[in-house]
Design a protein around this motif. Structure first.
Motif, mmCIF file in Angstrom:
data_model
loop_
_atom_site.group_PDB
_atom_site.id
_atom_site.type_symbol
_atom_site.label_atom_id
_atom_site.label_comp_id
_atom_site.label_asym_id
_atom_site.label_seq_id
_atom_site.Cartn_x
_atom_site.Cartn_y
_atom_site.Cartn_z
ATOM 1 N N LEU A 42 0.824 -1.207 0.000
ATOM 2 C CA LEU A 42 0.000 0.000 0.000
ATOM 3 C C LEU A 42 0.858 1.256 0.000
ATOM 4 O O LEU A 42 0.535 2.245 -0.675
ATOM 5 C CB LEU A 42 -0.921 -0.003 1.220
ATOM 6 N N ASN A 43 1.953 1.236 0.732
ATOM 7 C CA ASN A 43 2.835 2.404 0.777
ATOM 8 C C ASN A 43 3.445 2.695 -0.588
ATOM 9 O O ASN A 43 3.640 3.858 -0.964
ATOM 10 C CB ASN A 43 3.925 2.204 1.822
ATOM 11 N N SER A 61 0.248 3.935 -12.869
ATOM 12 C CA SER A 61 -0.788 3.016 -13.354
ATOM 13 C C SER A 61 -1.304 2.145 -12.224
ATOM 14 O O SER A 61 -2.509 2.004 -12.021
ATOM 15 C CB SER A 61 -0.229 2.153 -14.489
ATOM 16 N N ALA A 62 -0.386 1.541 -11.466
ATOM 17 C CA ALA A 62 -0.806 0.685 -10.351
ATOM 18 C C ALA A 62 -1.542 1.485 -9.290
ATOM 19 O O ALA A 62 -2.479 0.989 -8.655
ATOM 20 C CB ALA A 62 0.402 -0.021 -9.744
ATOM 21 N N GLY A 63 -1.140 2.733 -9.098
ATOM 22 C CA GLY A 63 -1.755 3.574 -8.087
ATOM 23 C C GLY A 63 -3.217 3.878 -8.344
ATOM 24 O O GLY A 63 -3.936 4.285 -7.425
ATOM 25 N N GLN A 64 -3.676 3.635 -9.570
ATOM 26 C CA GLN A 64 -5.086 3.878 -9.881
ATOM 27 C C GLN A 64 -6.010 2.963 -9.082
ATOM 28 O O GLN A 64 -7.202 3.252 -8.935
ATOM 29 C CB GLN A 64 -5.340 3.698 -11.379
ATOM 30 N N GLU A 65 -5.455 1.861 -8.567
ATOM 31 C CA GLU A 65 -6.328 0.963 -7.812
ATOM 32 C C GLU A 65 -6.819 1.586 -6.515
ATOM 33 O O GLU A 65 -7.831 1.157 -5.955
ATOM 34 C CB GLU A 65 -5.637 -0.366 -7.520
ATOM 35 N N LEU A 66 -6.130 2.621 -6.042
ATOM 36 C CA LEU A 66 -6.565 3.281 -4.806
ATOM 37 C C LEU A 66 -7.977 3.838 -4.938
ATOM 38 O O LEU A 66 -8.723 3.916 -3.959
ATOM 39 C CB LEU A 66 -5.585 4.398 -4.436
ATOM 40 N N LEU A 79 -8.823 -6.564 6.675
ATOM 41 C CA LEU A 79 -9.097 -5.173 6.309
ATOM 42 C C LEU A 79 -7.759 -4.467 6.116
ATOM 43 O O LEU A 79 -6.962 -4.377 7.044
ATOM 44 C CB LEU A 79 -9.906 -4.481 7.403
ATOM 45 N N SER A 80 -7.514 -3.971 4.904
ATOM 46 C CA SER A 80 -6.250 -3.293 4.608
ATOM 47 C C SER A 80 -6.526 -2.023 3.827
ATOM 48 O O SER A 80 -7.261 -2.050 2.832
ATOM 49 C CB SER A 80 -5.329 -4.204 3.778
ATOM 50 N N GLY A 81 -5.927 -0.915 4.265
ATOM 51 C CA GLY A 81 -6.152 0.334 3.568
ATOM 52 C C GLY A 81 -5.397 1.486 4.176
ATOM 53 O O GLY A 81 -4.283 1.308 4.683
ATOM 54 N N PHE A 120 -2.580 0.625 6.968
ATOM 55 C CA PHE A 120 -2.766 -0.438 7.947
ATOM 56 C C PHE A 120 -3.236 -1.714 7.256
ATOM 57 O O PHE A 120 -3.773 -1.682 6.141
ATOM 58 C CB PHE A 120 -3.813 -0.027 8.989
ATOM 59 N N ALA A 121 -3.021 -2.829 7.924
ATOM 60 C CA ALA A 121 -3.565 -4.119 7.493
ATOM 61 C C ALA A 121 -3.862 -4.944 8.729
ATOM 62 O O ALA A 121 -3.063 -4.973 9.675
ATOM 63 C CB ALA A 121 -2.592 -4.852 6.579
#
Length: 465
Positions: A367-368, A377-382, A423-425, A437-438
């Motif tokens: 996540l970091n 590109s990968a960051g778009q999943e946020l 739960l991760s975010g 966190f995760a």
């Protein structure tokens, strides 16, 4: 849900919808609002509702001078929130995103079954490898036999029966539209026509041997093919219930009906046939973008879409388009994003298998990577992470005290199996510090629900820290 919580959630929804609609780089922090009058004075800008689109804060605007939470005080608060007297094991890890500093760990480096938190890795791999704006094409082409139409699968498993819906993700490409285009190409040509399917894009077993048979029977997943209606569901929007065992046949039957309505007669049984070299395209429709598909997959934790995206990653990288090839390809892509995979064990790309193993600390590391470069590109999943109390798999959580204080603030991927919750975010805390966190619980013989509430309360502690 009580009347008060309905009002609170409704107010948050306005803010969240504004935040979701803003351009890339402005979507990492959702619009927020103060919980009561007394907190208004100290609520940071990152947690205030946007008065206008331009005033929505982004991660890049967060001040590096915002104070870190007091580690000792945070530890005490989290330990209290994480008290759980049920059966099972719990692992939690919290980090400051900017520095990568560990703020809290309770067995945080112990590998656990992550359930659908596995989709975090799949989404990033799909976006980075395939590209956010890539679309999958479903075609109708001429076959090797006279008067034969071949329906060629292209990886779109979110097809709709009706006309294409350009403003939708599910049903973006419509079979009725494909039939009309095909009929136009065949105008004046004598019929009737036979219909065949080319679904040879994917190979190997359609089911992963690591998936529990009872989950397959319950409709948590279905045989994986490169073409399906509604994510291999009978009805758009269904999240549970029976699934078709041969998704391409369902598509072909819908196509045959649509062809008849468009004036093209079809006869005989539907067969399977590889597209011949030099086939003439009769019509085509394109899916929603990979960006949109990953957002849908993350919001609703769609196992089928996750597995198909994994196979498309394998195809792009030249790996076997099988269960094993897809797992290898996603691992390779995630490693290229910067997450070491040596001690992460994965056997599928949806998280449905209990054999997957990853630690909360490793999920936070991942996540970091995204949060430090949200415009990648990968960051778009946020953008696809559900918002607490508002969207996706978090829409019915954070709506009761005490966790409703974090509604609209926490963004996280959920994960649930019979004995697992995760739960991760990330969250912007009350001082404007971005925290990741995760949390993973395994062996929950009392079921996942009690610990799910515990995790929501722990995330609320982070939001208030």
């Amino acid at each position: 849900m009580g009347r008060t919580s309905k009002i609170v959630t409704g107010g948050l929804l306005v803010c969240a919808l504004v935040a979701i609609s803003i351009p890339v780089g402005k979507e990492v922090v959702p619009g927020l609002f103060p919980q009561d009058q007394s907190s208004t004075v100290t609520t940071p800008a990152a947690q205030l509702p946007p008065a206008a689109l331009s005033q929505v804060a982004s991660v890049s605007e967060l001040s590096p001078d915002a104070p870190l939470p007091d580690a000792a005080a945070l530890s005490d608060q989290l330990k209290e929130a994480l008290k759980y007297d049920g059966a099972g094991t719990v692992s939690v890890y919290v980090s400051d995103v900017l520095t990568g500093e560990e703020l809290f760990s309770a067995d945080g480096w112990t590998a656990r079954t992550p359930a659908s938190n596995q989709k975090l890795l799949t989404a990033g791999a799909a976006l980075a490898t395939l590209g956010p704006q890539t679309r999958f094409t479903t075609r109708a082409v001429t076959g090797s036999q006279p008067n034969q139409i071949v329906l060629q699968a292209g990886g779109d498993v979110m097809l709709g029966r009706d006309d294409s819906k350009p403003n939708e993700i599910m049903g973006h490409a419509g079979i009725a539209t494909l039939a009309k285009k095909t009929a136009e190409s065949l105008a004046g040509a004598p019929g009737p026509y036979t219909l065949a399917i080319d679904d040879t894009m994917f190979t190997g077993s359609t089911l992963n041997p690591y998936w529990p048979t009872e989950d397959v029977a319950a409709g948590e997943i279905a045989p994986i093919y490169p073409m399906a209606l509604f994510g291999a569901r009978y009805v758009a929007g269904e999240l549970t219930g029976p699934r078709p065992h041969d998704a391409p046949v369902e598509v072909a039957e819908a196509f045959a009906v649509a062809l008849e309505r468009a004036g093209v007669e079809t006869i005989g049984i539907i067969t399977r046939s590889k597209t011949p070299e030099g086939a003439t395209e009769l019509g085509s429709v394109q899916s929603a973008t990979v960006d949109e598909q990953t957002q849908y997959m993350m919001q609703w934790s769609d196992n089928y879409v996750a597995e198909v995206l994994g196979r498309m990653v394998a195809r792009k990288l030249g790996e076997p388009v099988t269960n094993e090839g897809a797992v290898y390809a996603v691992r390779k892509s995630v490693r290229n994003l910067g997450l070491p995979m040596d001690t992460i064990w994965t056997v599928d790309n949806s998280g449905l298998s209990v054999s997957n193993r990853v630690s909360p600390a490793q999920l936070v590391q991942y996540l970091n990577i995204l949060l430090k470069n949200p415009a990648s590109s990968a960051g778009q999943e946020l953008k696809g992470l559900p918002i607490a109390g508002l969207t996706g798999s978090l829409s019915d959580r954070y709506i009761e005290p005490p966790s409703w204080e974090a509604a609209g603030v926490v963004r996280a991927k959920t994960g649930t199996l019979n004995l697992v919750t995760a739960l991760s975010g990330y969250v912007v805390n009350s001082d404007g510090r971005l925290l990741s966190f995760a949390m993973i619980g395994n062996g929950l013989t009392d079921g996942p629900a009690p610990l799910r509430t515990v995790f929501d309360n722990a995330a609320t502690v982070l939001a208030k820290s």
